[in-house]
Design a protein around this motif. Sequence first.
Motif, mmCIF file in Angstrom:
data_model
loop_
_atom_site.group_PDB
_atom_site.id
_atom_site.type_symbol
_atom_site.label_atom_id
_atom_site.label_comp_id
_atom_site.label_asym_id
_atom_site.label_seq_id
_atom_site.Cartn_x
_atom_site.Cartn_y
_atom_site.Cartn_z
ATOM 1 N N THR A 170 0.802 -1.230 0.000
ATOM 2 C CA THR A 170 0.000 0.000 0.000
ATOM 3 C C THR A 170 0.832 1.276 0.000
ATOM 4 N N ILE A 171 2.173 1.151 0.004
ATOM 5 C CA ILE A 171 3.012 2.343 0.105
ATOM 6 C C ILE A 171 2.842 3.227 -1.134
ATOM 7 N N VAL A 172 2.638 2.595 -2.298
ATOM 8 C CA VAL A 172 2.138 3.298 -3.477
ATOM 9 C C VAL A 172 0.664 2.942 -3.560
ATOM 10 N N ARG A 173 -0.198 3.928 -3.440
ATOM 11 C CA ARG A 173 -1.629 3.659 -3.313
ATOM 12 C C ARG A 173 -2.136 2.803 -4.479
ATOM 13 N N PRO A 174 -2.567 1.557 -4.203
ATOM 14 C CA PRO A 174 -3.039 0.691 -5.287
ATOM 15 C C PRO A 174 -4.482 1.023 -5.667
ATOM 16 N N ALA A 175 -4.821 0.759 -6.922
ATOM 17 C CA ALA A 175 -6.213 0.901 -7.342
ATOM 18 C C ALA A 175 -7.065 -0.163 -6.670
ATOM 19 N N LEU A 176 -6.424 -1.315 -6.358
ATOM 20 C CA LEU A 176 -7.128 -2.418 -5.724
ATOM 21 C C LEU A 176 -6.161 -3.160 -4.813
ATOM 22 N N LEU A 177 -6.611 -3.457 -3.598
ATOM 23 C CA LEU A 177 -5.818 -4.224 -2.635
ATOM 24 C C LEU A 177 -6.462 -5.594 -2.467
ATOM 25 N N LEU A 178 -5.673 -6.658 -2.666
ATOM 26 C CA LEU A 178 -6.139 -8.030 -2.504
ATOM 27 C C LEU A 178 -5.458 -8.661 -1.295
ATOM 28 N N LEU A 179 -6.253 -9.185 -0.371
ATOM 29 C CA LEU A 179 -5.739 -9.806 0.847
ATOM 30 C C LEU A 179 -6.249 -11.236 0.898
ATOM 31 N N ASP A 180 -5.341 -12.201 0.726
ATOM 32 C CA ASP A 180 -5.738 -13.607 0.627
ATOM 33 C C ASP A 180 -5.421 -14.338 1.925
ATOM 34 N N GLU A 181 -6.384 -14.310 2.865
ATOM 35 C CA GLU A 181 -6.220 -14.950 4.175
ATOM 36 C C GLU A 181 -4.896 -14.555 4.805
ATOM 37 N N HIS A 182 -4.618 -13.271 4.829
ATOM 38 C CA HIS A 182 -3.288 -12.775 5.181
ATOM 39 C C HIS A 182 -2.969 -12.836 6.667
ATOM 40 N N THR A 183 -3.918 -13.292 7.495
ATOM 41 C CA THR A 183 -3.615 -13.487 8.916
ATOM 42 C C THR A 183 -3.730 -14.950 9.336
ATOM 43 N N ALA A 184 -4.064 -15.844 8.409
ATOM 44 C CA ALA A 184 -4.352 -17.237 8.755
ATOM 45 C C ALA A 184 -3.141 -17.976 9.322
ATOM 46 N N ALA A 185 -1.932 -17.605 8.911
ATOM 47 C CA ALA A 185 -0.734 -18.322 9.355
ATOM 48 C C ALA A 185 -0.088 -17.699 10.592
ATOM 49 N N LEU A 186 -0.716 -16.684 11.165
ATOM 50 C CA LEU A 186 -0.124 -15.966 12.290
ATOM 51 C C LEU A 186 -0.724 -16.432 13.614
ATOM 52 N N LEU A 197 -4.029 -3.113 11.771
ATOM 53 C CA LEU A 197 -3.291 -2.310 10.804
ATOM 54 C C LEU A 197 -3.991 -2.299 9.451
ATOM 55 N N THR A 198 -4.552 -3.447 9.083
ATOM 56 C CA THR A 198 -5.277 -3.534 7.814
ATOM 57 C C THR A 198 -6.457 -2.574 7.801
ATOM 58 N N ASP A 199 -7.258 -2.633 8.849
ATOM 59 C CA ASP A 199 -8.444 -1.778 8.916
ATOM 60 C C ASP A 199 -8.056 -0.304 8.925
ATOM 61 N N GLN A 200 -7.029 0.037 9.695
ATOM 62 C CA GLN A 200 -6.565 1.427 9.743
ATOM 63 C C GLN A 200 -6.093 1.905 8.373
ATOM 64 N N THR A 201 -5.325 1.066 7.686
ATOM 65 C CA THR A 201 -4.765 1.444 6.388
ATOM 66 C C THR A 201 -5.858 1.609 5.347
ATOM 67 N N VAL A 202 -6.782 0.647 5.298
ATOM 68 C CA VAL A 202 -7.865 0.700 4.311
ATOM 69 C C VAL A 202 -8.754 1.914 4.550
ATOM 70 N N GLN A 203 -9.094 2.172 5.810
ATOM 71 C CA GLN A 203 -9.978 3.299 6.117
ATOM 72 C C GLN A 203 -9.268 4.635 5.891
ATOM 73 N N ARG A 204 -8.010 4.730 6.289
ATOM 74 C CA ARG A 204 -7.272 5.989 6.150
ATOM 75 C C ARG A 204 -7.128 6.398 4.693
ATOM 76 N N ASP A 205 -6.809 5.437 3.846
ATOM 77 C CA ASP A 205 -6.540 5.748 2.439
ATOM 78 C C ASP A 205 -7.717 5.451 1.520
ATOM 79 N N SER A 206 -8.864 5.051 2.110
ATOM 80 C CA SER A 206 -10.063 4.712 1.319
ATOM 81 C C SER A 206 -9.727 3.744 0.189
ATOM 82 N N LEU A 207 -9.031 2.674 0.530
ATOM 83 C CA LEU A 207 -8.570 1.711 -0.458
ATOM 84 C C LEU A 207 -9.693 0.758 -0.872
ATOM 85 N N THR A 208 -9.863 0.568 -2.151
ATOM 86 C CA THR A 208 -10.771 -0.451 -2.654
ATOM 87 C C THR A 208 -10.127 -1.805 -2.377
#
Length: 277
Positions: A170-186, A197-208
């Motif tokens: 997300t450091i370069v604002r993407p047109a679309l962010l895809l998250l594939d079970e990105h917390t399942a292995a943690l 962090l995901t929720d904060q980032t998506v809400q702050r930058d209004s990421l699709t």
Amino acid sequence: MSHPQPVLELSGLHHTYFPGTPSEQVALQGVDLSVEAGSFVVVVGVNGSGKSTLLNAIAGSVSLDRGVVRFSGRDVTDWPEHRRAAFIGRVFQNPFSGTAPHLTIAENLAIASGRGRRRGIFHWGLGAARRAALAERLDAMDLGLADRLDTPTGVLSGGERQALTLLMATIVRPALLLLDEHTAALDPRSAERVVRLTDQTVQRDSLTTLMVTHSMHQAVRLGDRLLVMHRGRIVEDFAGARKRRLRVEDLLGHFDRLRNTDLVDESAAEMLRRSYV
């Protein structure tokens, strides 16, 4: 009143793994989906329902049997994955797949900062001003990594690497962010930190955003829209007030009904087979 152009439009997506073989598996069966700018869409479903295949089809890492993928009205169905990566950010399930372990935190972020640019990734350099900017982004994540820019990424924990991968995506604002079970292995603590962090980032930058998850708690807590996939189809679409009212118990009940339908279908199919014996 005109409506804004959707960021993502999927029309009639079909994909079958190993067609014509004993291992044939139909993964997508006519998926239609339109996603508006700034929407945070969560996708759930049992194993084999087509969730990850859907993300792979959007990213271009699987070829469709038929169907159309459009970004902002542009048909990208035939675009290869690397071309779509210029405007798609992605975080995978494996926390070690999104970073280069032999490079430092700063070097990984420098690579991510070059997404979509034609010049070499290190052309932009890691001067004092750039390092300060990267440290500021890391400091905002509150992970204790801001003063570790020269640390090789390979020594970080899984949770730290996944958080870093999220920043890289997300450091370069993407047109679309895809998250594939990105917390399942943690572990649970790291997973909760990355979710926050995901929720904060998506809400702050209004990421699709499209996020696949197995967690029912994440499914009801995050996003403004929830899709339920089953046997390669979107069978339920919760949005607006329906999504806000949704509880874990409601979602579990929905999966129970799908499971019962499957049992009825399988029983009927078995009876049909016997009638022809």
